[in-house]
Design a protein around this motif. Structure first.
Motif, PDB file in Angstrom:
ATOM      1  N   GLN A 278       0.838  -1.194   0.000  1.00 37.27           N
ATOM      2  CA  GLN A 278       0.000   0.000   0.000  1.00 37.27           C
ATOM      3  C   GLN A 278       0.871   1.241   0.000  1.00 37.27           C
ATOM      4  OE1 GLN A 278      -2.107   1.383   3.620  1.00 37.27           O
ATOM      5  NE2 GLN A 278      -3.970   1.082   2.451  1.00 37.27           N
ATOM      6  N   LEU A 280       1.513   4.754   1.368  1.00 34.76           N
ATOM      7  CA  LEU A 280       1.156   5.471   2.589  1.00 34.76           C
ATOM      8  C   LEU A 280       1.074   6.976   2.399  1.00 34.76           C
ATOM      9  CD1 LEU A 280       3.441   3.629   5.171  1.00 34.76           C
ATOM     10  CD2 LEU A 280       1.048   3.171   4.640  1.00 34.76           C
ATOM     11  N   ALA A 482       0.395   5.577  11.524  1.00 29.38           N
ATOM     12  CA  ALA A 482      -0.084   4.864  10.336  1.00 29.38           C
ATOM     13  C   ALA A 482      -1.373   4.124  10.664  1.00 29.38           C
ATOM     14  CB  ALA A 482       0.983   3.889   9.826  1.00 29.38           C
ATOM     15  N   ARG A 485      -5.329   2.793   7.172  1.00 30.30           N
ATOM     16  CA  ARG A 485      -4.899   1.863   6.129  1.00 30.30           C
ATOM     17  C   ARG A 485      -6.067   1.258   5.365  1.00 30.30           C
ATOM     18  NH1 ARG A 485      -1.059  -0.511  10.459  1.00 30.30           N
ATOM     19  NH2 ARG A 485       1.018   0.207   9.904  1.00 30.30           N
ATOM     20  N   ASN A 601      -7.555   2.319  11.874  1.00 27.56           N
ATOM     21  CA  ASN A 601      -8.317   1.671  10.803  1.00 27.56           C
ATOM     22  C   ASN A 601      -9.823   1.711  11.038  1.00 27.56           C
ATOM     23  OD1 ASN A 601      -5.817   0.903   9.586  1.00 27.56           O
ATOM     24  ND2 ASN A 601      -5.690  -0.760  11.055  1.00 27.56           N
TER      25      ASN A 601
END
Length: 671
Positions: A278, A280, A482, A485, A601
């Motif tokens: 993925q 970012l 992060a 996602r 998420n």
């Protein structure tokens, strides 16, 4: 589109395959009896992919830190309380008897303006992170647990702990994918990244002790050194041990996170499977103006820093250490676009714009129009302006904001925004790369080739990109920043950024501006599918579909629905309070506090719940107890207007299975 690999079956329904909703509720009752207080669950709050609850409401839990009444509890005490509590109710969340439920905590406990403490946890097993499973525990000041939110997953205790595939083999497979040519679909056209030659391989630079075997490799053909470690990757009906890598390319235009199998389940061990890849990086969304449209007005003089009275929010009370701080520091009779919060440079030369300080101690950044110095000065001003505004909304040093030195001693520091103004186009037109607390963020601003207009001269482009840093740090947590996602999470990242890009200037406007990107592409219709007015047509049930000329299968387009709901919430709260100024301030504060409460998420519905709870915690401060019912109704009505009512449902945070709902919550429901 930037390439994306995801081998998970996100339509997998573990709840249906392992145990039904009735068994779930029975287990909740058993756990509630064990802990001797009320636990409230809702089968609509189960992530069907993991089969675990994403929101456990708690009533009547004991005050875990009651003995510290009148004294400020340390972060470690909240962390111990959160971990112990989560262990005690793991069965109600979805862990079966005997299944390991282990968690490590981010050492920094954040807090909302309403006083809620938020402990961010990471699920682990055998000292190895379970990727993407990172719940948050909300606690009152006295240690009373209010809610557990976020994703967890059942991982069997017999999963492998040692990789069958060498890290070098996995690295080669991940690097090969990350080095492939890629097309970035921007809002102003496409950009092509050529293939990289990685034939020279990679040299290991360092390694650390730990079951997850953290190590670092040299950058090779990429732009930065490559970190590596082991993680467990929950895939639905399988859990894989995987090597995790991060590959950076082209000045942050693309940064890939790759997961490569480490447990040798493919037939050919020489070419391991990439399970997940993925990008970012947050790419540009559009732009409005610096303060006024640069097509109509010459740059206006502004002080560095701006006086706090220029901002649309109240100065924090009590005052924060070192705030407001200087934007520039004098050295040898000069000042430059280099300060504690922002380092703005010309991308080709790497140089700041430097000006002299006169005998009276004054300095004036007065670049000639259209020069590189003007671009550097503009992006420096805009990043600093938003830095100070967001501090007053709670994005402070202890919550992971961007500063070289943290005057409070909280947080890590050493992480300003490095803003580069490129003389020509950049990949994706503009981008923002956010790293963990203590690592600098990178912003790249470039020329829009079709209009010859530069994103550094456009306030909304800069605000949008900077706001990605806000959402990535507050939702993602300071450990890795992060936390966005999954598809719905990524879409909300774009929606949050559009929301701040529009509402900040709208606070000062008599007439609301609802179009994004009109100046930068020289088109009054902007770059979105529809204006963000109260007639915006999409809703939560449209996610994953393309009908009627509207395409809600793409991240940016789905983000429009989230932004439209937040814009509507701001309008309705303003109307209920009878004050645009109060309404905007309440809405902004609820959104920022909601980001702190939101687990990694999230789905739209999870983030909705966090905002509603943040509003509840603001009663008595931002508005009165008497005003709260109408403010709450305005917020719920706004989400319901866009299909996120009480009866809305989604099985997880993907674009699969989203069902709109328009109902308001029943009487007595607690947000």
């Amino acid at each position: 589109m930037t390439q994306l690999i995801d081998k998970r079956d996100l339509q997998y329904d573990r709840l249906a395959r392992v145990r039904g909703a009735s068994a779930f509720l029975a287990e909740t009752d058993r756990v509630a009896e064990s802990v001797q207080h009320t636990l409230i669950t809702d089968d609509s709050k189960v992530n069907r992919f993991t089969g675990h609850l994403t929101e456990l409401r708690v009533e009547g839990a004991p005050a875990g830190l009651a003995e510290r009444a009148g004294a400020e509890a340390a972060d470690g005490e909240y962390i111990v309380r959160a971990k112990e509590y989560l262990s005690s109710v793991s069965g109600a969340i979805g862990f079966a008897a005997g299944e390991p439920a282990e968690f490590e905590a981010d050492p920094k406990v954040t807090s909302t303006s309403g006083g809620m403490r938020v402990v961010s946890l990471q699920q682990t097993l055998n000292g190895i992170d379970v990727w993407g499973m990172a719940p948050k525990v909300w606690l009152r000041e006295d240690g009373t647990v209010v809610r557990v939110v976020g994703d967890t997953a059942s991982v069997p205790g017999n999963v492998p702990t040692m990789p069958a595939l060498p890290v070098e083999t996995a690295l080669a497979a991940g690097a090969a994918k990350a080095a492939e040519p890629v097309t970035i679909d921007g809002l102003f056209g496409t950009d092509e990244l050529p293939a990289l030659d990685i034939s020279e391989g990679f040299r290991r630079l360092s390694s650390q002790a730990g079951n997850d075997q953290p190590m670092t490799f040299d950058k090779g053909a990429f732009d930065e050194a490559i970190p590596a470690r082991l993680v467990y990757f929950y895939m639905g009906d399988d859990v894989r041990l995987a090597w995790s890598f991060r590959f950076s390319r082209a000045n942050g235009a693309v940064q890939y996170h790759a997961l490569v199998e480490a447990d040798e389940k493919t037939a050919d061990a020489a070419t391991p499977q990439v399970l997940y890849l993925q990008d970012l990086t947050n790419h540009v969304v559009g732009g409005l103006v610096v303060r006024q449209n640069p097509a109509k007005t010459e740059p206006a003089l502004a002080s560095f820093p701006l006086p706090l009275t220029d901002y649309p929010v109240e100065r924090p009370a009590p005052p924060l250490p070192g705030f407001p701080g200087p934007w520039v520091t004098q050295q040898n009779g000069h000042v430059a676009t280099l300060g504690n919060n922002v380092q703005a440079v010309h991308a080709d030369t790497g140089k700041t714009f430097q000006v002299d300080v006169d005998a009276a101690g004054n300095a004036l950044f007065a670049p000639n129009p259209g020069t590189p110095e003007q671009l550097v000065t503009n992006v420096f001003f805009l990043c600093n302006e938003l830095h100070d505004l967001l501090i007053m909304l709670g994005f402070t040093e202890e919550h992971g904001n961007f500063q070289t030195v943290n005057f409070s001693g909280k947080g890590v520091g050493a992480d300003p925004v490095v803003a580069r103004a490129h003389p020509g186009p950049v990949f994706g037109t503009a981008n923002m790369l956010t790293r963990a607390d203590g690592l600098a963020a990178e912003m790249n601003m470039g020329l829009v080739a079709g209009t010859n207009r530069h994103t550094a001269m456009d306030a909304a482009v800069v605000r949008h990109e900077y706001a990605h840093g806000l959402s990535n740090r507050l939702v993602g947590g300071l450990h890795d920043a992060a936390g966005l996602r999954e598809d719905q999470s990524l879409a909300m990242g774009e929606g949050w950024s559009d929301y701040f890009a529009l509402t900040i200037p709208n606070f000062f406007r008599e007439r609301e501006h609802t179009v994004v990107g009109d100046w930068v592409i020289d088109n009054p219709g902007g770059i979105r599918q529809r204006p963000y007015d109260d007639n915006y047509p999409g809703d939560f049930g449209d996610i994953g579909h393309a009908t009627g000329g509207l395409d809600y299968t793409k991240i940016h387009n789905v983000g429009e629905i989230w932004c439209a709901a937040l814009m509507e919430m701001t309008r309705r709260i303003s109307a209920e309070l009878g004050s645009k100024e109060r309404g905007y301030r309440v809405a902004w504060q609820a959104v920022v506090d909601g980001l702190k409460l939101t687990p990694k998420n999230p789905s739209f519905l999870t983030a909705r719940g966090a905002i509603l709870r943040a509003l509840a915690d603001l009663k008595g401060t931002a508005f009165t107890e008497a005003e709260y019912p109408e403010v709450r109704k305005a917020a719920w009505g706004s989400f319901a207007r866009y299909g996120m009512g009480f009866d809305a449902f989604c099985p997880n945070a993907s674009f699969v299975g989203c069902r709109a709902g328009s109902q308001l919550p029943p009487p007595g429901h607690e947000d």
